[in-house]
Design a protein around this motif. Sequence first.
Motif, PDB file in Angstrom:
ATOM      1  N   SER A  34      11.915 -69.146  51.947  1.00  0.00           N
ATOM      2  CA  SER A  34      13.254 -69.164  51.348  1.00  0.00           C
ATOM      3  C   SER A  34      14.029 -70.444  51.638  1.00  0.00           C
ATOM      4  CB  SER A  34      14.074 -67.967  51.853  1.00  0.00           C
ATOM      5  OG  SER A  34      14.306 -68.064  53.254  1.00  0.00           O
ATOM      6  N   HIS A  35      13.405 -71.386  52.348  1.00  0.00           N
ATOM      7  CA  HIS A  35      14.167 -72.547  52.820  1.00  0.00           C
ATOM      8  C   HIS A  35      14.693 -73.434  51.697  1.00  0.00           C
ATOM      9  CE1 HIS A  35      10.037 -73.754  52.348  1.00  0.00           C
ATOM     10  NE2 HIS A  35      10.253 -75.017  52.678  1.00  0.00           N
ATOM     11  N   VAL A  36      13.939 -73.547  50.607  1.00  0.00           N
ATOM     12  CA  VAL A  36      14.382 -74.436  49.534  1.00  0.00           C
ATOM     13  C   VAL A  36      15.518 -73.796  48.738  1.00  0.00           C
ATOM     14  CG1 VAL A  36      13.669 -75.886  47.604  1.00  0.00           C
ATOM     15  CG2 VAL A  36      12.029 -75.328  49.405  1.00  0.00           C
ATOM     16  N   LYS A  37      15.407 -72.507  48.438  1.00  0.00           N
ATOM     17  CA  LYS A  37      16.496 -71.862  47.704  1.00  0.00           C
ATOM     18  C   LYS A  37      17.756 -71.781  48.565  1.00  0.00           C
ATOM     19  CE  LYS A  37      15.552 -66.916  48.557  1.00  0.00           C
ATOM     20  NZ  LYS A  37      15.256 -65.623  47.879  1.00  0.00           N
ATOM     21  N   ARG A  38      17.582 -71.727  49.887  1.00  0.00           N
ATOM     22  CA  ARG A  38      18.755 -71.738  50.768  1.00  0.00           C
ATOM     23  C   ARG A  38      19.474 -73.086  50.696  1.00  0.00           C
ATOM     24  NH1 ARG A  38      19.117 -67.711  54.647  1.00  0.00           N
ATOM     25  NH2 ARG A  38      17.398 -66.211  54.628  1.00  0.00           N
ATOM     26  N   ILE A  39      18.706 -74.170  50.744  1.00  0.00           N
ATOM     27  CA  ILE A  39      19.338 -75.489  50.711  1.00  0.00           C
ATOM     28  C   ILE A  39      19.937 -75.743  49.340  1.00  0.00           C
ATOM     29  CG2 ILE A  39      17.613 -77.179  49.918  1.00  0.00           C
ATOM     30  CD1 ILE A  39      19.310 -77.422  53.330  1.00  0.00           C
ATOM     31  N   ALA A  40      19.300 -75.224  48.277  1.00  0.00           N
ATOM     32  CA  ALA A  40      19.836 -75.395  46.925  1.00  0.00           C
ATOM     33  C   ALA A  40      21.132 -74.610  46.757  1.00  0.00           C
ATOM     34  CB  ALA A  40      18.810 -74.958  45.891  1.00  0.00           C
ATOM     35  N   GLY A  41      21.138 -73.371  47.251  1.00  0.00           N
ATOM     36  CA  GLY A  41      22.353 -72.564  47.176  1.00  0.00           C
ATOM     37  C   GLY A  41      23.493 -73.182  47.960  1.00  0.00           C
ATOM     38  N   PHE A  42      23.175 -73.692  49.145  1.00  0.00           N
ATOM     39  CA  PHE A  42      24.178 -74.381  49.957  1.00  0.00           C
ATOM     40  C   PHE A  42      24.708 -75.606  49.224  1.00  0.00           C
ATOM     41  CE2 PHE A  42      24.797 -77.774  53.263  1.00  0.00           C
ATOM     42  CZ  PHE A  42      26.049 -77.342  53.689  1.00  0.00           C
ATOM     43  N   SER A  43      23.816 -76.350  48.578  1.00  0.00           N
ATOM     44  CA  SER A  43      24.214 -77.568  47.866  1.00  0.00           C
ATOM     45  C   SER A  43      25.231 -77.262  46.772  1.00  0.00           C
ATOM     46  CB  SER A  43      22.981 -78.233  47.249  1.00  0.00           C
ATOM     47  OG  SER A  43      22.058 -78.632  48.241  1.00  0.00           O
ATOM     48  N   LEU A  44      24.949 -76.237  45.974  1.00  0.00           N
ATOM     49  CA  LEU A  44      25.848 -75.899  44.870  1.00  0.00           C
ATOM     50  C   LEU A  44      27.171 -75.338  45.385  1.00  0.00           C
ATOM     51  CD1 LEU A  44      23.228 -74.359  42.432  1.00  0.00           C
ATOM     52  CD2 LEU A  44      24.376 -76.569  42.230  1.00  0.00           C
ATOM     53  N   ASP A  45      27.111 -74.552  46.446  1.00  0.00           N
ATOM     54  CA  ASP A  45      28.352 -74.024  47.020  1.00  0.00           C
ATOM     55  C   ASP A  45      29.180 -75.130  47.662  1.00  0.00           C
ATOM     56  OD1 ASP A  45      27.781 -71.490  46.159  1.00  0.00           O
ATOM     57  OD2 ASP A  45      27.076 -70.743  48.087  1.00  0.00           O
ATOM     58  N   ALA A  46      28.512 -76.142  48.215  1.00  0.00           N
ATOM     59  CA  ALA A  46      29.235 -77.277  48.800  1.00  0.00           C
ATOM     60  C   ALA A  46      29.996 -78.041  47.723  1.00  0.00           C
ATOM     61  CB  ALA A  46      28.257 -78.206  49.526  1.00  0.00           C
ATOM     62  N   LYS A  76      31.182 -76.727  44.964  1.00  0.00           N
ATOM     63  CA  LYS A  76      32.340 -75.898  44.619  1.00  0.00           C
ATOM     64  C   LYS A  76      33.429 -76.022  45.685  1.00  0.00           C
ATOM     65  CE  LYS A  76      29.660 -72.451  42.046  1.00  0.00           C
ATOM     66  NZ  LYS A  76      29.176 -71.050  42.029  1.00  0.00           N
ATOM     67  N   ALA A  77      33.022 -76.056  46.950  1.00  0.00           N
ATOM     68  CA  ALA A  77      34.000 -76.184  48.033  1.00  0.00           C
ATOM     69  C   ALA A  77      34.734 -77.511  47.963  1.00  0.00           C
ATOM     70  CB  ALA A  77      33.300 -76.038  49.382  1.00  0.00           C
ATOM     71  N   VAL A 126      38.419 -83.575  46.218  1.00  0.00           N
ATOM     72  CA  VAL A 126      37.266 -84.319  46.708  1.00  0.00           C
ATOM     73  C   VAL A 126      36.090 -84.113  45.750  1.00  0.00           C
ATOM     74  CG1 VAL A 126      35.593 -84.530  48.584  1.00  0.00           C
ATOM     75  CG2 VAL A 126      38.008 -84.067  49.105  1.00  0.00           C
ATOM     76  N   ARG A 127      35.385 -85.186  45.462  1.00  0.00           N
ATOM     77  CA  ARG A 127      34.179 -85.126  44.629  1.00  0.00           C
ATOM     78  C   ARG A 127      33.021 -85.663  45.460  1.00  0.00           C
ATOM     79  NH1 ARG A 127      34.286 -88.492  40.300  1.00  0.00           N
ATOM     80  NH2 ARG A 127      33.410 -87.064  38.755  1.00  0.00           N
ATOM     81  N   ILE A 128      31.905 -84.953  45.436  1.00  0.00           N
ATOM     82  CA  ILE A 128      30.770 -85.344  46.265  1.00  0.00           C
ATOM     83  C   ILE A 128      29.511 -85.542  45.421  1.00  0.00           C
ATOM     84  CG2 ILE A 128      31.682 -84.176  48.310  1.00  0.00           C
ATOM     85  CD1 ILE A 128      29.593 -81.950  47.829  1.00  0.00           C
ATOM     86  N   ARG A 129      28.546 -86.219  46.012  1.00  0.00           N
ATOM     87  CA  ARG A 129      27.178 -86.277  45.509  1.00  0.00           C
ATOM     88  C   ARG A 129      26.304 -85.533  46.504  1.00  0.00           C
ATOM     89  NH1 ARG A 129      28.474 -91.764  44.541  1.00  0.00           N
ATOM     90  NH2 ARG A 129      27.900 -92.096  46.713  1.00  0.00           N
ATOM     91  N   VAL A 130      25.278 -84.850  46.017  1.00  0.00           N
ATOM     92  CA  VAL A 130      24.384 -84.099  46.901  1.00  0.00           C
ATOM     93  C   VAL A 130      22.938 -84.393  46.521  1.00  0.00           C
ATOM     94  CG1 VAL A 130      23.615 -81.808  47.636  1.00  0.00           C
ATOM     95  CG2 VAL A 130      26.044 -82.239  47.253  1.00  0.00           C
ATOM     96  N   GLY A 131      22.087 -84.519  47.530  1.00  0.00           N
ATOM     97  CA  GLY A 131      20.658 -84.673  47.302  1.00  0.00           C
ATOM     98  C   GLY A 131      19.866 -83.934  48.356  1.00  0.00           C
ATOM     99  N   PHE A 132      18.673 -83.462  47.993  1.00  0.00           N
ATOM    100  CA  PHE A 132      17.803 -82.850  49.003  1.00  0.00           C
ATOM    101  C   PHE A 132      16.340 -83.098  48.673  1.00  0.00           C
ATOM    102  CE2 PHE A 132      18.426 -79.201  46.071  1.00  0.00           C
ATOM    103  CZ  PHE A 132      17.131 -78.712  45.926  1.00  0.00           C
ATOM    104  N   ASP A 133      15.520 -82.996  49.715  1.00  0.00           N
ATOM    105  CA  ASP A 133      14.073 -83.097  49.578  1.00  0.00           C
ATOM    106  C   ASP A 133      13.434 -82.134  50.570  1.00  0.00           C
ATOM    107  OD1 ASP A 133      11.621 -84.002  48.617  1.00  0.00           O
ATOM    108  OD2 ASP A 133      11.502 -85.669  50.044  1.00  0.00           O
ATOM    109  N   VAL A 134      12.144 -81.913  50.397  1.00  0.00           N
ATOM    110  CA  VAL A 134      11.397 -80.986  51.251  1.00  0.00           C
ATOM    111  C   VAL A 134      10.114 -81.663  51.698  1.00  0.00           C
ATOM    112  CG1 VAL A 134      10.328 -78.714  51.433  1.00  0.00           C
ATOM    113  CG2 VAL A 134      12.288 -79.048  49.909  1.00  0.00           C
TER     114      VAL A 134
END
Length: 290
Positions: A132-144, A146-147, A163-171
């Motif tokens: 579940s680690h990737v969907k967790r980081i993706a969900g966190f990214s989208l919620d961040a 919104k926050a 505030v406007r942010i950019r987000v990126g992740f990798d696995v």
Amino acid sequence: VVGVSILAGGLWMSTKQSTLQDPQTPPGPTRTVSSIIVREMYPSHVAQALLEGDNAMQDSSDSCAVFFSDIVGFTDISSKLTPEQVNLMLDRLFEKFDTIAAHHGVYKIDTIGDCYIGVTHLVKSQAYQSTSHVKRIAGFSLDAIKASADTLIDPNDPALGSVRIRVGFDVGPVVGSLQGKHRRKYTISGTTVNTASRMESSGEAMKVQCTKHAGEMLREQDPSFRLTSRGEIEIKGRGTMQTFFVDRFDDCVRASSASLHALGDGAGVASIAPERSDSGSRLSLPIGPR
């Protein structure tokens, strides 16, 4: 970026022998101030090892998801605010991120200026996250994202906007370890860390970007996320890579609904949903270029 570190741990060195007691400690085994500080600043198993005198701690994961975010136009924002106002803005934003991270099981590694870094499936307390680690980081990214949209740059000057942010992740493979002699830090290292940072820096405002590999794993873990190919783009230090923007299908439905209402479409709201097979099981969108 070769590695990033979690919170300064120097107080451990200076308070190791402290006998001061936490005034809120309930009756029972005593806890020194140093113990409280160490447990707050390090992953639980690292803190316990330090308290027992073991300084050679290292975590490793063949599949760790790494999150990076930063604030779009931070230099310009900082030029319009006092240092105190910038600090308050970051504190309000990162407090929200901390709460969201706990909800998704994301471990906060560090904040460096306006950059926030977190991981899943690295420290021992995250061992349960292997599927579940990737969907967790993706969900966190989208919620961040919104926050951040709900966080004013300056509450006393709403005209500055949110505030406007950019987000990126990798696995991929990541190592976490304590480094240094004084003010020891818990640091994460590896190509995955570098690539996650590049996914953020080469992304777009208020969007989440990931690598093809991360997108494939996300598709397997949760098809409710939508992946939109950017095609192949040049990534500093990595050459040409295929990357994807990440969002959710339900967010697409709301966006389409808002657009249709804004246009005064009298035919109603179009429904956007994941494709389904004849058997009813949800199919994810193809991850390759269209």
